[in-house]
Design a protein around this motif. Sequence first.
Motif, PDB file in Angstrom:
ATOM      1  N   ARG A   5       0.855  -1.189   0.000  1.00 29.17           N
ATOM      2  CA  ARG A   5       0.000   0.000   0.000  1.00 29.17           C
ATOM      3  C   ARG A   5       0.887   1.234   0.000  1.00 29.17           C
ATOM      4  NH1 ARG A   5      -3.571   1.469   5.172  1.00 29.17           N
ATOM      5  NH2 ARG A   5      -1.498   2.026   5.885  1.00 29.17           N
ATOM      6  N   VAL A   6       0.765   2.050  -1.021  1.00 20.69           N
ATOM      7  CA  VAL A   6       1.472   3.322  -1.118  1.00 20.69           C
ATOM      8  C   VAL A   6       0.439   4.417  -0.877  1.00 20.69           C
ATOM      9  CG1 VAL A   6       2.768   4.880  -2.643  1.00 20.69           C
ATOM     10  CG2 VAL A   6       3.152   2.396  -2.763  1.00 20.69           C
ATOM     11  N   VAL A   7       0.736   5.310   0.062  1.00 21.56           N
ATOM     12  CA  VAL A   7      -0.174   6.411   0.384  1.00 21.56           C
ATOM     13  C   VAL A   7       0.542   7.718   0.079  1.00 21.56           C
ATOM     14  CG1 VAL A   7      -1.542   7.547   2.182  1.00 21.56           C
ATOM     15  CG2 VAL A   7      -1.259   5.053   2.210  1.00 21.56           C
ATOM     16  N   ALA A   8      -0.081   8.574  -0.722  1.00 19.53           N
ATOM     17  CA  ALA A   8       0.452   9.899  -1.048  1.00 19.53           C
ATOM     18  C   ALA A   8      -0.544  10.943  -0.571  1.00 19.53           C
ATOM     19  CB  ALA A   8       0.687  10.036  -2.547  1.00 19.53           C
ATOM     20  N   GLY A   9      -0.040  12.093  -0.188  1.00 22.80           N
ATOM     21  CA  GLY A   9      -0.894  13.185   0.273  1.00 22.80           C
ATOM     22  C   GLY A   9      -0.051  14.418   0.495  1.00 22.80           C
ATOM     23  N   ASN A  10      -0.622  15.396   1.144  1.00 20.01           N
ATOM     24  CA  ASN A  10       0.084  16.652   1.382  1.00 20.01           C
ATOM     25  C   ASN A  10       0.633  16.705   2.802  1.00 20.01           C
ATOM     26  OD1 ASN A  10      -0.541  17.591  -1.204  1.00 20.01           O
ATOM     27  ND2 ASN A  10      -2.547  18.271  -0.511  1.00 20.01           N
ATOM     28  N   ASP A  11       1.862  17.218   2.913  1.00 17.52           N
ATOM     29  CA  ASP A  11       2.430  17.417   4.242  1.00 17.52           C
ATOM     30  C   ASP A  11       1.926  18.736   4.820  1.00 17.52           C
ATOM     31  OD1 ASP A  11       3.987  19.455   3.091  1.00 17.52           O
ATOM     32  OD2 ASP A  11       5.857  18.315   3.181  1.00 17.52           O
ATOM     33  N   ALA A  12       2.423  19.116   5.984  1.00 20.33           N
ATOM     34  CA  ALA A  12       1.954  20.321   6.675  1.00 20.33           C
ATOM     35  C   ALA A  12       2.176  21.594   5.868  1.00 20.33           C
ATOM     36  CB  ALA A  12       2.631  20.438   8.039  1.00 20.33           C
ATOM     37  N   SER A  13       3.187  21.589   4.970  1.00 23.69           N
ATOM     38  CA  SER A  13       3.455  22.785   4.165  1.00 23.69           C
ATOM     39  C   SER A  13       2.657  22.793   2.860  1.00 23.69           C
ATOM     40  CB  SER A  13       4.956  22.891   3.861  1.00 23.69           C
ATOM     41  OG  SER A  13       5.336  21.864   2.952  1.00 23.69           O
ATOM     42  N   GLY A  14       1.895  21.735   2.611  1.00 27.78           N
ATOM     43  CA  GLY A  14       1.098  21.659   1.392  1.00 27.78           C
ATOM     44  C   GLY A  14       1.778  20.937   0.244  1.00 27.78           C
ATOM     45  N   LYS A  15       3.007  20.475   0.461  1.00 24.64           N
ATOM     46  CA  LYS A  15       3.742  19.755  -0.577  1.00 24.64           C
ATOM     47  C   LYS A  15       3.221  18.316  -0.659  1.00 24.64           C
ATOM     48  CE  LYS A  15       8.322  18.114  -1.804  1.00 24.64           C
ATOM     49  NZ  LYS A  15       9.671  17.884  -1.352  1.00 24.64           N
ATOM     50  N   THR A  16       3.030  17.832  -1.873  1.00 24.14           N
ATOM     51  CA  THR A  16       2.590  16.459  -2.045  1.00 24.14           C
ATOM     52  C   THR A  16       3.780  15.529  -1.850  1.00 24.14           C
ATOM     53  OG1 THR A  16       0.900  17.167  -3.605  1.00 24.14           O
ATOM     54  CG2 THR A  16       1.463  14.840  -3.610  1.00 24.14           C
ATOM     55  N   VAL A  17       3.590  14.566  -0.962  1.00 22.82           N
ATOM     56  CA  VAL A  17       4.667  13.648  -0.590  1.00 22.82           C
ATOM     57  C   VAL A  17       4.105  12.229  -0.465  1.00 22.82           C
ATOM     58  CG1 VAL A  17       5.971  15.427   0.661  1.00 22.82           C
ATOM     59  CG2 VAL A  17       4.290  14.033   1.884  1.00 22.82           C
ATOM     60  N   PHE A  18       5.003  11.260  -0.440  1.00 20.44           N
ATOM     61  CA  PHE A  18       4.608   9.895  -0.103  1.00 20.44           C
ATOM     62  C   PHE A  18       4.556   9.818   1.414  1.00 20.44           C
ATOM     63  CE2 PHE A  18       6.399   9.185  -4.359  1.00 20.44           C
ATOM     64  CZ  PHE A  18       5.304   8.548  -4.930  1.00 20.44           C
ATOM     65  N   LEU A  19       3.407   9.484   1.926  1.00 23.08           N
ATOM     66  CA  LEU A  19       3.217   9.399   3.369  1.00 23.08           C
ATOM     67  C   LEU A  19       3.631   8.038   3.909  1.00 23.08           C
ATOM     68  CD1 LEU A  19      -0.266  11.144   3.454  1.00 23.08           C
ATOM     69  CD2 LEU A  19       1.942  12.151   4.105  1.00 23.08           C
ATOM     70  N   SER A  20       3.460   7.007   3.081  1.00 21.85           N
ATOM     71  CA  SER A  20       3.882   5.675   3.495  1.00 21.85           C
ATOM     72  C   SER A  20       3.985   4.768   2.274  1.00 21.85           C
ATOM     73  CB  SER A  20       2.904   5.065   4.509  1.00 21.85           C
ATOM     74  OG  SER A  20       1.637   4.850   3.929  1.00 21.85           O
ATOM     75  N   ASP A  21       4.771   3.723   2.439  1.00 22.96           N
ATOM     76  CA  ASP A  21       4.955   2.695   1.410  1.00 22.96           C
ATOM     77  C   ASP A  21       5.315   1.423   2.167  1.00 22.96           C
ATOM     78  OD1 ASP A  21       5.751   0.945  -0.591  1.00 22.96           O
ATOM     79  OD2 ASP A  21       7.088   2.369  -1.576  1.00 22.96           O
ATOM     80  N   ASP A  22       4.317   0.579   2.361  1.00 23.75           N
ATOM     81  CA  ASP A  22       4.528  -0.591   3.190  1.00 23.75           C
ATOM     82  C   ASP A  22       3.495  -1.650   2.848  1.00 23.75           C
ATOM     83  OD1 ASP A  22       5.645  -2.201   5.156  1.00 23.75           O
ATOM     84  OD2 ASP A  22       5.533  -0.665   6.704  1.00 23.75           O
ATOM     85  N   VAL A  23       3.589  -2.753   3.516  1.00 28.53           N
ATOM     86  CA  VAL A  23       2.606  -3.826   3.372  1.00 28.53           C
ATOM     87  C   VAL A  23       1.345  -3.413   4.124  1.00 28.53           C
ATOM     88  CG1 VAL A  23       2.131  -6.243   3.942  1.00 28.53           C
ATOM     89  CG2 VAL A  23       4.401  -5.569   3.162  1.00 28.53           C
ATOM     90  N   VAL A  24       0.179  -3.727   3.555  1.00 35.68           N
ATOM     91  CA  VAL A  24      -1.092  -3.457   4.226  1.00 35.68           C
ATOM     92  C   VAL A  24      -1.008  -4.050   5.638  1.00 35.68           C
ATOM     93  CG1 VAL A  24      -3.553  -4.022   4.200  1.00 35.68           C
ATOM     94  CG2 VAL A  24      -2.391  -3.413   2.075  1.00 35.68           C
ATOM     95  N   PRO A  25      -1.308  -3.248   6.668  1.00 38.78           N
ATOM     96  CA  PRO A  25      -1.099  -3.722   8.035  1.00 38.78           C
ATOM     97  C   PRO A  25      -2.079  -4.792   8.510  1.00 38.78           C
ATOM     98  CG  PRO A  25      -2.001  -1.508   8.065  1.00 38.78           C
ATOM     99  CD  PRO A  25      -1.716  -1.842   6.628  1.00 38.78           C
ATOM    100  N   TYR A  26      -3.271  -4.837   7.940  1.00 39.48           N
ATOM    101  CA  TYR A  26      -4.257  -5.792   8.443  1.00 39.48           C
ATOM    102  C   TYR A  26      -4.786  -6.683   7.327  1.00 39.48           C
ATOM    103  CZ  TYR A  26      -3.996  -2.886  12.534  1.00 39.48           C
ATOM    104  OH  TYR A  26      -3.524  -2.191  13.610  1.00 39.48           O
TER     105      TYR A  26
END
Length: 183
Positions: A5-26
């Motif tokens: 699961r790769v999750v992308a979104g905006n950080d606190a400054s509004g920049k689009t970043v990858f928030l996580s890239d890992d195996v689905v936890p459940y």
Amino acid sequence: MQIRRVVAGNDASGKTVFLSDDVVPYTHVYEHLRGQAHARIWHSHTTPTTTPPAEEPTSENGPILPEPGGTTFIIVQYAPDSVAFADDFDGAAAGGEFADKLPDLAASMDPAAPGIHTTRTVDLGLILNGEIWLELGGGEEKKLERGDTVVQIAGRHAWRNKSDHPATVAFVLAGASDPASTR
């Protein structure tokens, strides 16, 4: 069942970043229903926001069915129906495991009709592999194969795998409102 699961979104400054890239936890591979598994990819119980969640939005045993406006992304691997007809199948143990891992979905099941359930969701599905049958509450059926899509709108239904191999379906469940309750 191991799914990235790769999750992308905006950080606190509004920049689009990858928030996580890992195996689905459940994820869960069913012990008492050989060939059955599910992976909880993402869950927004109510209307999602563009603010990244502060904590993991899925849980191992929490709700899977979203409230109106909410969404769930889940991948389900369906065991062949023949597994449930095997001499060594323990229906009570399989039902208990299902109720433990997907309690709200288990509660939506019709005890008089195995597998038949009704949820207040619009289910968007993509068959990833294998074949699966959508059975409606009145007994009508349609066979779906790899690459087919389905939109199931809050109807009484069941998923049947009549083949000898597991079938995998990706679903997005959208929590729907009942028009009668908004009058």
